[in-house]
Design a protein around this motif. Structure first.
Motif, PDB file in Angstrom:
ATOM      1  N   ASP A 301     -19.272   8.149  -7.256  1.00 50.44           N
ATOM      2  CA  ASP A 301     -19.195   9.596  -7.434  1.00 50.44           C
ATOM      3  C   ASP A 301     -17.848  10.141  -6.995  1.00 50.44           C
ATOM      4  OD1 ASP A 301     -22.102  10.424  -8.139  1.00 50.44           O
ATOM      5  OD2 ASP A 301     -22.330   9.081  -6.420  1.00 50.44           O
ATOM      6  N   LEU A 302     -17.174   9.384  -6.111  1.00 47.77           N
ATOM      7  CA  LEU A 302     -15.953   9.900  -5.508  1.00 47.77           C
ATOM      8  C   LEU A 302     -15.130   8.722  -4.968  1.00 47.77           C
ATOM      9  CD1 LEU A 302     -14.861  12.798  -4.909  1.00 47.77           C
ATOM     10  CD2 LEU A 302     -15.889  12.581  -2.638  1.00 47.77           C
ATOM     11  N   GLY A 303     -13.800   8.831  -5.068  1.00 49.00           N
ATOM     12  CA  GLY A 303     -12.915   7.820  -4.504  1.00 49.00           C
ATOM     13  C   GLY A 303     -12.240   8.343  -3.249  1.00 49.00           C
ATOM     14  N   LEU A 304     -11.943   7.439  -2.303  1.00 46.69           N
ATOM     15  CA  LEU A 304     -11.331   7.802  -1.033  1.00 46.69           C
ATOM     16  C   LEU A 304     -10.020   7.053  -0.838  1.00 46.69           C
ATOM     17  CD1 LEU A 304     -14.468   7.497   1.299  1.00 46.69           C
ATOM     18  CD2 LEU A 304     -13.766   9.468  -0.085  1.00 46.69           C
ATOM     19  N   CYS A 305      -9.006   7.759  -0.358  1.00 46.18           N
ATOM     20  CA  CYS A 305      -7.727   7.138  -0.004  1.00 46.18           C
ATOM     21  C   CYS A 305      -7.263   7.787   1.295  1.00 46.18           C
ATOM     22  CB  CYS A 305      -6.679   7.351  -1.090  1.00 46.18           C
ATOM     23  SG  CYS A 305      -7.105   6.691  -2.700  1.00 46.18           S
ATOM     24  N   ALA A 306      -7.283   7.022   2.385  1.00 48.86           N
ATOM     25  CA  ALA A 306      -6.908   7.560   3.692  1.00 48.86           C
ATOM     26  C   ALA A 306      -5.855   6.667   4.323  1.00 48.86           C
ATOM     27  CB  ALA A 306      -8.133   7.651   4.600  1.00 48.86           C
ATOM     28  N   LEU A 307      -4.735   7.259   4.723  1.00 50.26           N
ATOM     29  CA  LEU A 307      -3.665   6.511   5.376  1.00 50.26           C
ATOM     30  C   LEU A 307      -3.230   7.255   6.630  1.00 50.26           C
ATOM     31  CD1 LEU A 307      -1.451   5.442   2.340  1.00 50.26           C
ATOM     32  CD2 LEU A 307      -2.640   3.894   3.905  1.00 50.26           C
ATOM     33  N   PRO A 308      -3.070   6.527   7.755  1.00 52.45           N
ATOM     34  CA  PRO A 308      -2.570   7.182   8.966  1.00 52.45           C
ATOM     35  C   PRO A 308      -1.150   7.699   8.759  1.00 52.45           C
ATOM     36  CG  PRO A 308      -3.433   4.968   9.430  1.00 52.45           C
ATOM     37  CD  PRO A 308      -3.330   5.097   7.952  1.00 52.45           C
ATOM     38  N   ASP A 309      -0.787   8.701   9.522  1.00 54.05           N
ATOM     39  CA  ASP A 309       0.560   9.271   9.455  1.00 54.05           C
ATOM     40  C   ASP A 309       1.498   8.389  10.273  1.00 54.05           C
ATOM     41  OD1 ASP A 309       2.781  10.818   9.186  1.00 54.05           O
ATOM     42  OD2 ASP A 309       2.120  12.413  10.527  1.00 54.05           O
ATOM     43  N   ARG A 310       1.920   7.291   9.642  1.00 56.90           N
ATOM     44  CA  ARG A 310       2.818   6.347  10.300  1.00 56.90           C
ATOM     45  C   ARG A 310       3.973   6.007   9.376  1.00 56.90           C
ATOM     46  NH1 ARG A 310      -1.374   1.962  13.023  1.00 56.90           N
ATOM     47  NH2 ARG A 310      -1.947   3.226  14.822  1.00 56.90           N
ATOM     48  N   PHE A 311       5.089   5.642   9.975  1.00 56.22           N
ATOM     49  CA  PHE A 311       6.291   5.360   9.197  1.00 56.22           C
ATOM     50  C   PHE A 311       6.032   4.321   8.117  1.00 56.22           C
ATOM     51  CE2 PHE A 311      10.049   2.822   8.381  1.00 56.22           C
ATOM     52  CZ  PHE A 311      10.993   3.789   8.074  1.00 56.22           C
ATOM     53  N   VAL A 312       5.331   3.233   8.467  1.00 54.43           N
ATOM     54  CA  VAL A 312       5.157   2.135   7.519  1.00 54.43           C
ATOM     55  C   VAL A 312       4.329   2.542   6.305  1.00 54.43           C
ATOM     56  CG1 VAL A 312       5.442   0.297   9.212  1.00 54.43           C
ATOM     57  CG2 VAL A 312       3.158   1.219   8.791  1.00 54.43           C
ATOM     58  N   PHE A 313       3.461   3.535   6.470  1.00 55.97           N
ATOM     59  CA  PHE A 313       2.628   3.972   5.354  1.00 55.97           C
ATOM     60  C   PHE A 313       3.214   5.166   4.604  1.00 55.97           C
ATOM     61  CE2 PHE A 313      -0.798   2.262   8.301  1.00 55.97           C
ATOM     62  CZ  PHE A 313      -0.857   1.039   7.653  1.00 55.97           C
ATOM     63  N   ASN A 314       3.960   6.001   5.288  1.00 55.85           N
ATOM     64  CA  ASN A 314       4.470   7.211   4.647  1.00 55.85           C
ATOM     65  C   ASN A 314       5.433   6.925   3.507  1.00 55.85           C
ATOM     66  OD1 ASN A 314       2.970   8.883   6.274  1.00 55.85           O
ATOM     67  ND2 ASN A 314       4.621   9.297   7.716  1.00 55.85           N
ATOM     68  N   SER A 315       6.113   5.776   3.552  1.00 58.29           N
ATOM     69  CA  SER A 315       7.082   5.466   2.499  1.00 58.29           C
ATOM     70  C   SER A 315       6.450   4.735   1.323  1.00 58.29           C
ATOM     71  CB  SER A 315       8.223   4.616   3.065  1.00 58.29           C
ATOM     72  OG  SER A 315       7.745   3.366   3.522  1.00 58.29           O
ATOM     73  N   MET A 316       5.166   4.413   1.417  1.00 55.43           N
ATOM     74  CA  MET A 316       4.489   3.696   0.342  1.00 55.43           C
ATOM     75  C   MET A 316       4.223   4.603  -0.859  1.00 55.43           C
ATOM     76  SD  MET A 316       1.622   1.628   2.573  1.00 55.43           S
ATOM     77  CE  MET A 316       0.707   1.151   1.110  1.00 55.43           C
TER      78      MET A 316
END
Length: 418
Positions: A301-316
């Motif tokens: 019914d719904l998709g989820l995408c959660a990423l912590p606010d960290r340098f390694v993830f913010n540039s992805m």
């Protein structure tokens, strides 16, 4: 099977960090399919692990090698020497030698490539030096004393090598996102004419001809997460949001499509789910072929995408939100430079702060509003088709490689004339 390519005009030798066959769609699909159609011939240099996966487009020429030695670091050293030998032997037949995410390899390969008459490009899809440092910080001695020490040392040495030498000395640099461009520009010298940002996209042809696979029924509504689950991604955040959702709507199941690389990471996640009282509402599928994974998303019914606010993830440039929107699945995502902008601009879902209660409230809002989900599904799908199709991305990228190849020919002519 990939369509036949047109006359080859640009030749790229591509050294990858990942084993062959690759599961990276921005190699398999972007290079093996769409750039090939335009006339760019890519030869993959990689270590071989297993046979070609069914349903992939990996018909690109390959220079494969097996990895000698026992242990993680001996294998890495063996792979380095195999890569160097392949470049020294074959680079003269290519316009561009490109290294993806292999920093120590790139530092040597660029000089061999130039000696053999090829241009050199570096493709950075993820900040691996910072990831090494973060992993040691997060997991510490649970990695083992020797592995933790070597990972810490590799992270710091590769960070110096990448930002002070590899990127400034490359003929061209490919980055994953606008945020990565900002991050790299803050650390090193960058000539804008030698940098291209290539976000993750979607193969619309694969979406159109996907084959539906059987998906087990659940006695309730399904929300889905797709991707890797290592501890640094803090999937326990999603479990906290699920606990909030279940306190209001106890008929919801969370399906995790993917797995952890480290078994210890899954044990840690299981303990978090159990402590939050949501373990019985979490279903993990493990790694699946693309059609099977997409079948779960189609049923959700719904998709989820959660990423912590960290340098390694913010540039992805996360792939998962793009895939979900292309499959007409509305999404709830946390604030992030790439996926936040994508969801806002597309209108295909909701963006929340990195707060489990806010994330859970957004999930409940859309679960309880089928008409809003249907509207988001429609406009999200259309936006992704217009902006993130690999066919369109390939057209712009082919012009970049053509320009690099033209500079190589210009250099050769200048040498000949002199």
């Amino acid at each position: 099977m990939c369509p036949d390519a047109v006359k080859e005009e640009v030749r790229v030798m591509y050294l990858t960090r990942d084993a062959y066959p690759t599961f990276r769609v921005d190699i398999d699909v972007l290079f093996g399919k769409y750039l090939s159609r335009l006339g760019l011939s890519t030869t993959i240099v990689a270590r071989q692990e297993g046979d070609k996966s069914p349903g992939t487009c990996s018909d690109m020429p390959t220079i494969l090698h097996s990895t000698g030695g026992k242990g993680r670091y001996l294998k890495s050293l063996s792979t380095l020497f195999a890569d160097l030998g392949a470049v020294f032997q074959h680079a003269g037949g290519f316009d561009v030698v490109q290294v993806r995410n292999k920093i120590f390899t790139a530092a040597v390969v660029m000089w061999i490539a130039r000696y053999r008459g090829a241009k050199f490009s570096y493709w950075m899809s993820y900040p691996y030096p910072e990831d090494d440092i973060l992993r040691v910080s997060e997991q510490g001695l649970s990695l083992g004393l020797v592995r933790a020490a070597l990972t810490w040392l590799r992270g710091h040495l590769s960070r110096i090598l990448l930002y002070r030498f590899v990127i400034p000395a490359s003929d061209h640099v490919f980055l994953q996102s606008d945020q990565m461009l900002k991050d790299v520009a803050a650390k090193t010298r960058l000539d804008p004419s030698r940098v291209t940002v290539v976000p993750m996209g979607i193969d619309l042809e694969e979406v159109e001809r996907r084959v539906s696979c059987a998906v087990p029924d659940v006695d309730g509504r399904m929300i889905a997460y797709l991707g890797a689950m290592e501890r640094a991604r803090r999937l326990d955040f999603v479990f906290e949001a699920l606990a909030h959702v279940l306190s209001v709507s106890p008929d919801v199941y969370l399906v995790l499509i993917g797995d952890c690389i480290e078994e210890s990471d899954w044990r840690w996640l299981e303990s978090k789910a159990s402590s939050l009282g949501v373990r019985e509402r979490v279903i993990k599928t493990g790694w699946l072929q693309r059609d099977a994974a997409w079948s779960y998303l189609e049923k959700a019914d719904l998709g989820l995408c959660a990423l912590p606010d960290r340098f390694v993830f913010n540039s992805m440039s996360p792939t998962k939100a793009v895939e979900m929107l292309a499959l007409s699945l509305p999404v709830v995502v946390t604030e992030h430079p790439d996926q936040g902008a994508l969801v806002r601009e597309s209108g295909g879902g909701l963006v929340t702060p990195y707060d489990p209660e806010a994330f859970g409230e957004a999930i409940l809002k859309l679960l309880n509003d089928p008409s809003e989900r249907a509207a988001m599904a429609k406009i999200g799908n259309r936006y992704v088709a217009e902006t993130r199709s690999y066919e369109k991305i390939a057209r712009g990228l082919y012009r970049v490689y053509s320009d690099i190849a033209a500079k190589r020919l210009g250099d050769e002519k200048a040498i000949t004339d002199s």
